[in-house]
Design a protein around this motif. Sequence first.
Motif, PDB file in Angstrom:
ATOM      1  N   ARG A   7       0.830  -1.210   0.000  1.00 64.18           N
ATOM      2  CA  ARG A   7       0.000   0.000   0.000  1.00 64.18           C
ATOM      3  C   ARG A   7       0.862   1.257   0.000  1.00 64.18           C
ATOM      4  O   ARG A   7       0.488   2.267  -0.591  1.00 64.18           O
ATOM      5  N   SER A   8       2.028   1.198   0.656  1.00 62.60           N
ATOM      6  CA  SER A   8       2.890   2.386   0.707  1.00 62.60           C
ATOM      7  C   SER A   8       3.534   2.676  -0.646  1.00 62.60           C
ATOM      8  O   SER A   8       3.860   3.825  -0.951  1.00 62.60           O
ATOM      9  N   LEU A   9       3.725   1.633  -1.470  1.00 64.06           N
ATOM     10  CA  LEU A   9       4.348   1.819  -2.785  1.00 64.06           C
ATOM     11  C   LEU A   9       3.345   2.239  -3.856  1.00 64.06           C
ATOM     12  O   LEU A   9       3.732   2.758  -4.906  1.00 64.06           O
ATOM     13  N   THR A  10       2.059   2.026  -3.608  1.00 60.06           N
ATOM     14  CA  THR A  10       1.042   2.267  -4.627  1.00 60.06           C
ATOM     15  C   THR A  10       1.068   3.680  -5.218  1.00 60.06           C
ATOM     16  O   THR A  10       1.045   3.832  -6.448  1.00 60.06           O
ATOM     17  N   PRO A  11       1.104   4.756  -4.391  1.00 62.81           N
ATOM     18  CA  PRO A  11       1.050   6.098  -4.984  1.00 62.81           C
ATOM     19  C   PRO A  11       2.203   6.390  -5.936  1.00 62.81           C
ATOM     20  O   PRO A  11       1.986   6.931  -7.026  1.00 62.81           O
ATOM     21  N   SER A  12       3.443   6.004  -5.558  1.00 64.32           N
ATOM     22  CA  SER A  12       4.577   6.323  -6.418  1.00 64.32           C
ATOM     23  C   SER A  12       4.563   5.503  -7.694  1.00 64.32           C
ATOM     24  O   SER A  12       4.933   6.004  -8.770  1.00 64.32           O
ATOM     25  N   VAL A  13       4.121   4.249  -7.619  1.00 61.65           N
ATOM     26  CA  VAL A  13       4.025   3.432  -8.831  1.00 61.65           C
ATOM     27  C   VAL A  13       2.985   4.015  -9.783  1.00 61.65           C
ATOM     28  O   VAL A  13       3.222   4.145 -10.993  1.00 61.65           O
ATOM     29  N   LEU A  14       1.836   4.389  -9.252  1.00 60.85           N
ATOM     30  CA  LEU A  14       0.796   4.998 -10.072  1.00 60.85           C
ATOM     31  C   LEU A  14       1.290   6.301 -10.685  1.00 60.85           C
ATOM     32  O   LEU A  14       1.054   6.586 -11.869  1.00 60.85           O
ATOM     33  N   GLY A  15       2.005   7.098  -9.892  1.00 59.25           N
ATOM     34  CA  GLY A  15       2.524   8.368 -10.398  1.00 59.25           C
ATOM     35  C   GLY A  15       3.498   8.183 -11.541  1.00 59.25           C
ATOM     36  O   GLY A  15       3.510   8.962 -12.505  1.00 59.25           O
ATOM     37  N   ILE A  16       4.342   7.149 -11.449  1.00 57.81           N
ATOM     38  CA  ILE A  16       5.310   6.897 -12.520  1.00 57.81           C
ATOM     39  C   ILE A  16       4.596   6.566 -13.825  1.00 57.81           C
ATOM     40  O   ILE A  16       4.952   7.078 -14.897  1.00 57.81           O
ATOM     41  N   LEU A  17       3.571   5.739 -13.759  1.00 54.63           N
ATOM     42  CA  LEU A  17       2.839   5.389 -14.975  1.00 54.63           C
ATOM     43  C   LEU A  17       2.174   6.614 -15.593  1.00 54.63           C
ATOM     44  O   LEU A  17       2.183   6.783 -16.818  1.00 54.63           O
ATOM     45  N   VAL A  18       1.595   7.464 -14.762  1.00 56.86           N
ATOM     46  CA  VAL A  18       0.936   8.659 -15.284  1.00 56.86           C
ATOM     47  C   VAL A  18       1.952   9.597 -15.918  1.00 56.86           C
ATOM     48  O   VAL A  18       1.707  10.186 -16.979  1.00 56.86           O
ATOM     49  N   ARG A  19       3.127   9.750 -15.291  1.00 54.56           N
ATOM     50  CA  ARG A  19       4.159  10.611 -15.874  1.00 54.56           C
ATOM     51  C   ARG A  19       4.667  10.061 -17.196  1.00 54.56           C
ATOM     52  O   ARG A  19       5.102  10.807 -18.064  1.00 54.56           O
ATOM     53  N   ARG A  20       4.619   8.748 -17.356  1.00 53.99           N
ATOM     54  CA  ARG A  20       5.047   8.148 -18.627  1.00 53.99           C
ATOM     55  C   ARG A  20       4.012   8.334 -19.731  1.00 53.99           C
ATOM     56  O   ARG A  20       4.276   8.001 -20.891  1.00 53.99           O
ATOM     57  N   GLY A  21       2.851   8.834 -19.378  1.00 46.73           N
ATOM     58  CA  GLY A  21       1.852   9.125 -20.387  1.00 46.73           C
ATOM     59  C   GLY A  21       0.584   8.313 -20.303  1.00 46.73           C
ATOM     60  O   GLY A  21      -0.302   8.457 -21.142  1.00 46.73           O
ATOM     61  N   ALA A  22       0.482   7.439 -19.296  1.00 48.09           N
ATOM     62  CA  ALA A  22      -0.722   6.619 -19.168  1.00 48.09           C
ATOM     63  C   ALA A  22      -1.881   7.455 -18.654  1.00 48.09           C
ATOM     64  O   ALA A  22      -1.706   8.320 -17.792  1.00 48.09           O
ATOM     65  N   ASP A  23      -3.061   7.194 -19.183  1.00 53.08           N
ATOM     66  CA  ASP A  23      -4.273   7.806 -18.661  1.00 53.08           C
ATOM     67  C   ASP A  23      -4.477   7.340 -17.221  1.00 53.08           C
ATOM     68  O   ASP A  23      -4.190   6.193 -16.874  1.00 53.08           O
ATOM     69  N   PHE A  24      -4.989   8.238 -16.349  1.00 47.52           N
ATOM     70  CA  PHE A  24      -5.089   7.906 -14.932  1.00 47.52           C
ATOM     71  C   PHE A  24      -5.902   6.640 -14.696  1.00 47.52           C
ATOM     72  O   PHE A  24      -5.484   5.749 -13.939  1.00 47.52           O
ATOM     73  N   ALA A  25      -7.068   6.543 -15.319  1.00 47.79           N
ATOM     74  CA  ALA A  25      -7.927   5.382 -15.085  1.00 47.79           C
ATOM     75  C   ALA A  25      -7.240   4.091 -15.520  1.00 47.79           C
ATOM     76  O   ALA A  25      -7.264   3.082 -14.803  1.00 47.79           O
ATOM     77  N   ALA A  26      -6.615   4.109 -16.707  1.00 51.11           N
ATOM     78  CA  ALA A  26      -5.933   2.909 -17.198  1.00 51.11           C
ATOM     79  C   ALA A  26      -4.729   2.586 -16.321  1.00 51.11           C
ATOM     80  O   ALA A  26      -4.444   1.409 -16.040  1.00 51.11           O
ATOM     81  N   ALA A  27      -4.009   3.619 -15.894  1.00 50.98           N
ATOM     82  CA  ALA A  27      -2.843   3.402 -15.037  1.00 50.98           C
ATOM     83  C   ALA A  27      -3.256   2.795 -13.706  1.00 50.98           C
ATOM     84  O   ALA A  27      -2.603   1.878 -13.188  1.00 50.98           O
ATOM     85  N   GLU A  28      -4.345   3.270 -13.157  1.00 47.65           N
ATOM     86  CA  GLU A  28      -4.808   2.760 -11.855  1.00 47.65           C
ATOM     87  C   GLU A  28      -5.216   1.295 -11.970  1.00 47.65           C
ATOM     88  O   GLU A  28      -4.912   0.481 -11.081  1.00 47.65           O
ATOM     89  N   ASP A  29      -5.886   0.942 -13.071  1.00 46.35           N
ATOM     90  CA  ASP A  29      -6.248  -0.458 -13.287  1.00 46.35           C
ATOM     91  C   ASP A  29      -4.996  -1.328 -13.393  1.00 46.35           C
ATOM     92  O   ASP A  29      -4.943  -2.434 -12.840  1.00 46.35           O
TER      93      ASP A  29
END
Length: 382
Positions: A7-29
């Motif tokens: 759970r502690s790693l979730t925000p930074s992993v999600l943030g990396i995907l979004v910065r790489r260009g992933a749409d938020f919803a797709a990145a979260e899935d």
Amino acid sequence: MNDVLLRSLTPSVLGILVRRGADFAAAEDAVQDALLEAVRVWPDNPPRDPKGWLVTVAWRRFLDATRAEAARTRREQLLEEEPVRESAPAVDDTLQLYFLCAHPSLTSSSAVALTLRAVGGLTTRQIAQAYLVPESTMAQRISRAKRTVSGVRFDQPGDVATVLRVLYLVFNEGYSGDVDLAAEAIRLTRQLAAAIDHPEVAGLLALMLLHHARRAARISPDGNLVPLAEQDRSRWDIEAISEGITTLYAALARDRLGEYQAQAAIAALHADALTAEETDWVQIVEWYDELEQLTDSPVVRLNRAVAVGEADGARAGLAALATLDNSLPRYTAVAAYLHERDGDLTTAAHLYGEAAHKATNLAERDHLTLQASRLNSRRSAD
């Protein structure tokens, strides 16, 4: 399996995907898929770099999903530049995710659910169990929330007050199901405090710690609510109280008073009293005066009426209560308590019964019913 680590790693992993260009919803899935894969794989084959592992798996899940739905030309170009396996950069996107999940276009319930999922790393099933709703209902709520924020720029400035309100709502949900939302709110607020230097963030953390410190004493062995004045204070968590007071003092020293600091100051005065009789009610009234100026909230004025009743006598509390709208939540329960303190047991018993019928929480309803029965028994004995 270390659920807290995941759970502690979730925000930074999600943030990396979004910065790489992933749409938020797709990145979260994709991140949720990676978390499920970690639960399956890590017990037998733990990675040397957990965060890098999650980023790699989540990114591949995102790319697979993008290919599967025949992405547009822009996303096809993104696929050709798939990053190689690498150690994840030490960038913390937690703060931006908080602001995104607390977007003003979301309802409070949606913002809370999205925060628990995207920042807290909880599964849809866990969130649904905590809120006592079907998993399908929670899935729809989260899906709608993700669609709402999908077009929001990731680096858009956020509103700290909205983020704090969401965390406060999470904390107030308390415990149900297999997830302790009060403890989860404290964990998330610690993350926020580490990411942003703001006295109200520290004030909210202090408030949560001070309230949570009394948790073990709030419920009797038979499951009934125990009022603050009747709690066994030896069961209070001294370490949490000490941390809460230290955190509060540091925030107050900034001389930028806010509502969470004022609420924490009231909680600290309760925690500082060795017995209920030693509570400094005069100072608590003064803090309620500060809080009323900050919020102009009728709920604050209702709680202030109780404090006035303790500091200056029940008649003074009833006079303060008489200035408020009697449709306020808990108004009838407060009136019952003050009438009992004033010696009018007949009126108090009637009001306790009326308050029990209005209560939305089962534990509170049972408590108020018991108070009415107690006074009726006393009246019969007299």
